[in-house]
Design an enzyme around this catalytic site. Sequence first.
Site, PDB file in Angstrom:
ATOM      1  N   PRO A   6      19.748  -2.047   3.841  1.00  0.00           N
ATOM      2  CA  PRO A   6      19.652  -2.261   2.395  1.00  0.00           C
ATOM      3  C   PRO A   6      20.975  -2.357   1.643  1.00  0.00           C
ATOM      4  O   PRO A   6      20.968  -2.605   0.448  1.00  0.00           O
ATOM      5  CB  PRO A   6      18.871  -1.033   1.933  1.00  0.00           C
ATOM      6  CG  PRO A   6      19.251   0.026   2.920  1.00  0.00           C
ATOM      7  CD  PRO A   6      19.363  -0.681   4.233  1.00  0.00           C
ATOM      8  N   ASP A  29      24.661 -13.348   5.451  1.00  0.00           N
ATOM      9  CA  ASP A  29      24.155 -13.445   4.087  1.00  0.00           C
ATOM     10  C   ASP A  29      25.013 -12.608   3.153  1.00  0.00           C
ATOM     11  O   ASP A  29      25.664 -11.646   3.571  1.00  0.00           O
ATOM     12  CB  ASP A  29      22.711 -12.923   4.017  1.00  0.00           C
ATOM     13  CG  ASP A  29      21.697 -13.949   4.486  1.00  0.00           C
ATOM     14  OD1 ASP A  29      22.082 -15.104   4.695  1.00  0.00           O
ATOM     15  OD2 ASP A  29      20.523 -13.579   4.640  1.00  0.00           O
ATOM     16  N   LYS A  51      22.989 -17.077  -0.145  1.00  0.00           N
ATOM     17  CA  LYS A  51      22.371 -17.807  -1.241  1.00  0.00           C
ATOM     18  C   LYS A  51      22.443 -16.950  -2.500  1.00  0.00           C
ATOM     19  O   LYS A  51      22.209 -15.749  -2.454  1.00  0.00           O
ATOM     20  CB  LYS A  51      20.897 -18.130  -0.940  1.00  0.00           C
ATOM     21  CG  LYS A  51      20.658 -19.006   0.277  1.00  0.00           C
ATOM     22  CD  LYS A  51      19.170 -19.286   0.425  1.00  0.00           C
ATOM     23  CE  LYS A  51      18.874 -20.194   1.606  1.00  0.00           C
ATOM     24  NZ  LYS A  51      19.037 -19.511   2.884  1.00  0.00           N
ATOM     25  N   GLY A  82      20.672  -9.222   5.161  1.00  0.00           N
ATOM     26  CA  GLY A  82      20.437  -7.966   4.483  1.00  0.00           C
ATOM     27  C   GLY A  82      19.022  -7.487   4.744  1.00  0.00           C
ATOM     28  O   GLY A  82      18.114  -8.277   5.025  1.00  0.00           O
ATOM     29  N   GLY A  83      18.815  -6.176   4.659  1.00  0.00           N
ATOM     30  CA  GLY A  83      17.482  -5.619   4.851  1.00  0.00           C
ATOM     31  C   GLY A  83      16.970  -5.877   6.244  1.00  0.00           C
ATOM     32  O   GLY A  83      17.679  -5.696   7.239  1.00  0.00           O
ATOM     33  N   ASP A  84      15.717  -6.292   6.344  1.00  0.00           N
ATOM     34  CA  ASP A  84      15.115  -6.698   7.599  1.00  0.00           C
ATOM     35  C   ASP A  84      14.820  -8.188   7.513  1.00  0.00           C
ATOM     36  O   ASP A  84      14.235  -8.652   6.530  1.00  0.00           O
ATOM     37  CB  ASP A  84      13.825  -5.911   7.861  1.00  0.00           C
ATOM     38  CG  ASP A  84      13.212  -6.272   9.201  1.00  0.00           C
ATOM     39  OD1 ASP A  84      13.424  -5.532  10.166  1.00  0.00           O
ATOM     40  OD2 ASP A  84      12.534  -7.319   9.281  1.00  0.00           O
ATOM     41  N   THR A 112      14.501  -2.046   5.661  1.00  0.00           N
ATOM     42  CA  THR A 112      14.234  -2.874   4.499  1.00  0.00           C
ATOM     43  C   THR A 112      14.434  -2.102   3.204  1.00  0.00           C
ATOM     44  O   THR A 112      14.065  -0.921   3.103  1.00  0.00           O
ATOM     45  CB  THR A 112      12.802  -3.447   4.540  1.00  0.00           C
ATOM     46  OG1 THR A 112      12.541  -4.129   3.307  1.00  0.00           O
ATOM     47  CG2 THR A 112      11.755  -2.354   4.719  1.00  0.00           C
ATOM     48  N   MET A 166      12.711  -9.133  -5.479  1.00  0.00           N
ATOM     49  CA  MET A 166      13.137 -10.405  -6.075  1.00  0.00           C
ATOM     50  C   MET A 166      12.321 -10.728  -7.326  1.00  0.00           C
ATOM     51  O   MET A 166      12.000 -11.881  -7.586  1.00  0.00           O
ATOM     52  CB  MET A 166      13.028 -11.547  -5.055  1.00  0.00           C
ATOM     53  CG  MET A 166      13.875 -11.337  -3.829  1.00  0.00           C
ATOM     54  SD  MET A 166      13.657 -12.617  -2.569  1.00  0.00           S
ATOM     55  CE  MET A 166      12.050 -12.147  -1.895  1.00  0.00           C
ATOM     56  N   GLY A 195      20.243  -0.651  -4.603  1.00  0.00           N
ATOM     57  CA  GLY A 195      19.726   0.511  -3.893  1.00  0.00           C
ATOM     58  C   GLY A 195      20.558   0.887  -2.683  1.00  0.00           C
ATOM     59  O   GLY A 195      20.957   0.026  -1.906  1.00  0.00           O
TER      60      GLY A 195
END
Length: 238
Positions: A6, A29, A51, A82-84, A112, A166, A195
Amino acid sequence: MVGGGPGDPGLLTVAGLQAIKEADVIAADRLAPLAALEQARDGVEIIDVGKIPRGPGAEQRSIEDLLIDRARAGNKVVRFKGGDGFVFGRGGEEWQACAAAGIPVTVIPGVTSATAAPAAAGIPITHRTLSQGFSAVTGHVPPGDPRSTIDWPALARSGTTLVIMMGMANLAAIAETLIINGLEPTTPAAVIADGTMASMRVLRADLSAIADAATREGLGAPATVVIGRVAAFDPHRT
Protein backbone atom coordinates in the site's frame (compact mmCIF):
# COMPACT_ATOMS: atom_id res chain seq x y z
CA MET A 1 4.43 -9.79 -11.29
CA VAL A 2 5.06 -8.15 -7.90
CA GLY A 3 2.44 -6.46 -5.74
CA GLY A 4 4.30 -3.74 -3.89
CA GLY A 5 1.85 -3.15 -1.07
CA PRO A 6 0.00 0.00 0.00
CA GLY A 7 2.91 2.44 0.02
CA ASP A 8 5.10 1.93 3.07
CA PRO A 9 8.21 0.07 1.78
CA GLY A 10 8.15 -2.00 4.96
CA LEU A 11 4.92 -3.61 3.77
CA LEU A 12 6.50 -5.02 0.61
CA THR A 13 6.73 -8.80 1.01
CA VAL A 14 10.05 -10.60 1.40
CA ALA A 15 9.37 -12.45 -1.85
CA GLY A 16 8.62 -9.20 -3.66
CA LEU A 17 11.85 -7.59 -2.48
CA GLN A 18 13.85 -10.64 -3.54
CA ALA A 19 12.36 -10.44 -7.03
CA ILE A 20 13.40 -6.80 -7.28
CA LYS A 21 16.95 -7.66 -6.24
CA GLU A 22 17.16 -10.32 -8.97
CA ALA A 23 15.48 -8.38 -11.80
CA ASP A 24 17.12 -7.33 -15.05
CA VAL A 25 14.21 -5.02 -15.91
CA ILE A 26 11.65 -3.38 -13.61
CA ALA A 27 8.51 -1.76 -15.00
CA ALA A 28 7.17 0.30 -12.09
CA ASP A 29 3.87 2.03 -11.36
CA ARG A 30 3.89 5.43 -9.66
CA LEU A 31 2.09 4.08 -6.55
CA ALA A 32 4.52 1.21 -5.99
CA PRO A 33 6.93 1.74 -3.04
CA LEU A 34 9.68 3.11 -5.24
CA ALA A 35 12.16 3.37 -2.35
CA ALA A 36 12.52 -0.41 -2.67
CA LEU A 37 14.19 0.11 -6.06
CA GLU A 38 17.29 1.29 -4.21
CA GLN A 39 17.91 -2.39 -3.49
CA ALA A 40 17.85 -3.39 -7.15
CA ARG A 41 21.15 -4.60 -8.56
CA ASP A 42 23.55 -2.41 -10.52
CA GLY A 43 22.70 -2.16 -14.19
CA VAL A 44 19.01 -2.92 -13.84
CA GLU A 45 16.75 -1.14 -16.34
CA ILE A 46 13.99 0.73 -14.47
CA ILE A 47 11.08 1.94 -16.60
CA ASP A 48 8.37 4.28 -15.33
CA VAL A 49 5.00 3.07 -16.61
CA GLY A 50 2.86 4.91 -14.08
CA LYS A 51 -0.53 6.37 -14.88
CA ILE A 52 -1.83 9.64 -13.44
CA PRO A 53 -5.62 9.65 -12.85
CA ARG A 54 -7.28 11.61 -15.68
CA GLY A 55 -3.78 12.56 -16.82
CA PRO A 56 -0.83 11.30 -18.85
CA GLY A 57 0.55 7.82 -18.51
CA ALA A 58 1.60 4.71 -20.35
CA GLU A 59 -1.08 2.98 -22.40
CA GLN A 60 -2.00 -0.49 -21.16
CA ARG A 61 -1.16 -2.15 -24.46
CA SER A 62 2.25 -0.47 -24.55
CA ILE A 63 2.99 -1.77 -21.04
CA GLU A 64 2.09 -5.30 -22.08
CA ASP A 65 4.22 -5.03 -25.24
CA LEU A 66 7.13 -3.76 -23.13
CA LEU A 67 6.95 -6.71 -20.74
CA ILE A 68 6.83 -9.19 -23.61
CA ASP A 69 9.66 -7.50 -25.53
CA ARG A 70 12.03 -7.42 -22.57
CA ALA A 71 11.21 -10.99 -21.55
CA ARG A 72 11.74 -12.32 -25.07
CA ALA A 73 15.18 -10.72 -25.00
CA GLY A 74 16.07 -13.05 -22.14
CA ASN A 75 15.59 -10.67 -19.24
CA LYS A 76 14.07 -11.43 -15.86
CA VAL A 77 11.33 -8.79 -15.80
CA VAL A 78 9.53 -7.50 -12.72
CA ARG A 79 6.22 -5.73 -13.17
CA PHE A 80 6.13 -3.66 -9.97
CA LYS A 81 2.65 -2.52 -8.97
CA GLY A 82 1.21 -0.75 -5.96
CA GLY A 83 -1.03 -2.76 -3.65
CA ASP A 84 -1.92 -6.14 -5.10
CA GLY A 85 -1.84 -6.49 -8.86
CA PHE A 86 -5.09 -8.45 -8.89
CA VAL A 87 -7.10 -5.86 -6.91
CA PHE A 88 -8.05 -3.13 -9.42
CA GLY A 89 -4.51 -3.42 -10.80
CA ARG A 90 -4.96 -4.99 -14.27
CA GLY A 91 -2.63 -7.77 -13.24
CA GLY A 92 -4.89 -10.33 -14.84
CA GLU A 93 -4.81 -8.49 -18.16
CA GLU A 94 -1.02 -8.34 -18.16
CA TRP A 95 -0.76 -12.03 -17.27
CA GLN A 96 -3.10 -12.87 -20.15
CA ALA A 97 -0.97 -10.86 -22.57
CA CYS A 98 2.20 -12.62 -21.42
CA ALA A 99 0.52 -16.04 -21.56
CA ALA A 100 -0.62 -15.39 -25.14
CA ALA A 101 2.97 -14.57 -26.03
CA GLY A 102 4.30 -17.72 -24.34
CA ILE A 103 5.97 -15.80 -21.51
CA PRO A 104 5.95 -17.62 -18.15
CA VAL A 105 4.70 -15.52 -15.22
CA THR A 106 5.20 -15.83 -11.47
CA VAL A 107 2.70 -13.91 -9.34
CA ILE A 108 3.86 -12.47 -6.01
CA PRO A 109 0.80 -11.10 -4.19
CA GLY A 110 0.91 -7.73 -2.46
CA VAL A 111 -0.86 -6.21 0.53
CA THR A 112 -3.84 -4.32 -0.85
CA SER A 113 -4.63 -0.83 0.40
CA ALA A 114 -8.30 -1.87 0.50
CA THR A 115 -7.52 -3.53 3.82
CA ALA A 116 -4.18 -1.99 4.81
CA ALA A 117 -5.15 1.69 4.61
CA PRO A 118 -8.15 1.32 6.95
CA ALA A 119 -6.08 -0.79 9.34
CA ALA A 120 -3.32 1.81 9.42
CA ALA A 121 -5.98 4.44 10.19
CA GLY A 122 -7.32 2.38 13.10
CA ILE A 123 -10.38 1.05 11.27
CA PRO A 124 -10.99 -2.72 11.28
CA ILE A 125 -13.11 -3.31 8.18
CA THR A 126 -14.71 -6.26 9.95
CA HIS A 127 -15.43 -6.38 13.67
CA ARG A 128 -17.52 -9.02 15.42
CA THR A 129 -20.04 -6.57 16.90
CA LEU A 130 -20.10 -4.11 13.98
CA SER A 131 -19.64 -5.78 10.59
CA GLN A 132 -19.63 -9.36 9.37
CA GLY A 133 -18.13 -8.61 5.98
CA PHE A 134 -16.85 -6.02 3.56
CA SER A 135 -17.36 -5.14 -0.09
CA ALA A 136 -14.48 -3.54 -1.99
CA VAL A 137 -15.43 -1.71 -5.18
CA THR A 138 -13.96 0.84 -7.54
CA GLY A 139 -15.50 4.30 -7.75
CA HIS A 140 -13.60 5.52 -10.81
CA VAL A 141 -16.92 5.97 -12.64
CA PRO A 142 -20.01 7.33 -10.87
CA PRO A 143 -23.24 5.47 -10.18
CA GLY A 144 -25.49 5.52 -13.20
CA ASP A 145 -22.62 5.75 -15.66
CA PRO A 146 -23.09 3.22 -18.47
CA ARG A 147 -19.53 1.99 -17.87
CA SER A 148 -20.34 0.98 -14.30
CA THR A 149 -21.31 -2.61 -13.54
CA ILE A 150 -21.68 -2.06 -9.77
CA ASP A 151 -25.10 -2.57 -8.19
CA TRP A 152 -24.99 0.40 -5.81
CA PRO A 153 -28.55 -0.14 -4.47
CA ALA A 154 -27.59 -3.69 -3.50
CA LEU A 155 -24.47 -2.41 -1.75
CA ALA A 156 -26.58 0.05 0.22
CA ARG A 157 -28.64 -2.88 1.51
CA SER A 158 -25.76 -5.32 1.98
CA GLY A 159 -25.06 -4.66 5.64
CA THR A 160 -21.33 -4.91 4.92
CA THR A 161 -18.55 -2.38 5.31
CA LEU A 162 -18.05 -0.60 1.98
CA VAL A 163 -14.48 0.05 0.87
CA ILE A 164 -14.26 2.30 -2.16
CA MET A 165 -11.06 2.60 -4.17
CA MET A 166 -10.33 5.31 -6.74
CA GLY A 167 -13.55 7.06 -5.76
CA MET A 168 -12.58 10.54 -4.60
CA ALA A 169 -13.71 12.33 -7.77
CA ASN A 170 -17.14 10.67 -7.52
CA LEU A 171 -17.53 10.52 -3.75
CA ALA A 172 -20.43 12.97 -3.58
CA ALA A 173 -22.43 11.02 -6.19
CA ILE A 174 -21.62 7.72 -4.51
CA ALA A 175 -22.72 8.97 -1.08
CA GLU A 176 -25.94 10.41 -2.51
CA THR A 177 -26.77 7.16 -4.29
CA LEU A 178 -26.16 5.06 -1.18
CA ILE A 179 -28.38 7.35 0.90
CA ILE A 180 -31.17 7.32 -1.69
CA ASN A 181 -31.05 3.53 -1.61
CA GLY A 182 -31.32 3.12 2.13
CA LEU A 183 -28.12 3.94 3.98
CA GLU A 184 -28.73 6.41 6.79
CA PRO A 185 -27.18 9.87 6.16
CA THR A 186 -25.55 9.53 9.59
CA THR A 187 -23.72 6.33 8.64
CA PRO A 188 -20.07 6.76 9.69
CA ALA A 189 -17.59 7.25 6.86
CA ALA A 190 -13.86 7.86 6.58
CA VAL A 191 -11.35 8.94 3.97
CA ILE A 192 -7.77 7.72 4.32
CA ALA A 193 -5.35 9.57 2.04
CA ASP A 194 -1.82 8.20 1.51
CA GLY A 195 -2.65 5.18 3.66
CA THR A 196 0.33 3.66 5.56
CA MET A 197 2.63 6.53 4.51
CA ALA A 198 4.18 9.19 6.74
CA SER A 199 1.91 11.66 4.92
CA MET A 200 -1.27 9.70 5.79
CA ARG A 201 -4.31 11.82 6.64
CA VAL A 202 -7.57 10.49 8.04
CA LEU A 203 -10.93 12.25 7.92
CA ARG A 204 -14.11 10.92 9.54
CA ALA A 205 -17.61 12.30 9.03
CA ASP A 206 -21.19 11.21 8.45
CA LEU A 207 -21.87 9.78 5.00
CA SER A 208 -23.95 12.83 4.07
CA ALA A 209 -21.04 15.14 4.86
CA ILE A 210 -17.94 13.14 3.91
CA ALA A 211 -17.53 14.44 0.34
CA ASP A 212 -17.79 18.11 1.29
CA ALA A 213 -15.50 17.58 4.29
CA ALA A 214 -12.87 15.91 2.10
CA THR A 215 -13.00 18.82 -0.34
CA ARG A 216 -12.60 21.36 2.46
CA GLU A 217 -9.62 19.45 3.85
CA GLY A 218 -8.03 19.06 0.44
CA LEU A 219 -7.99 15.28 0.50
CA GLY A 220 -7.62 13.66 -2.90
CA ALA A 221 -6.24 10.59 -4.62
CA PRO A 222 -4.73 8.24 -3.70
CA ALA A 223 -7.29 7.62 -0.99
CA THR A 224 -9.41 4.81 0.39
CA VAL A 225 -12.99 5.45 1.50
CA VAL A 226 -14.63 3.36 4.22
CA ILE A 227 -18.39 3.50 4.81
CA GLY A 228 -20.08 1.68 7.66
CA ARG A 229 -20.20 1.43 11.44
CA VAL A 230 -16.53 0.45 11.66
CA ALA A 231 -15.54 3.89 10.34
CA ALA A 232 -16.37 5.23 13.82
CA PHE A 233 -14.43 2.45 15.59
CA ASP A 234 -12.89 3.45 18.91
CA PRO A 235 -10.64 0.83 20.55
CA HIS A 236 -11.39 2.31 23.96
CA ARG A 237 -15.11 1.53 23.66
CA THR A 238 -16.73 -1.90 23.55
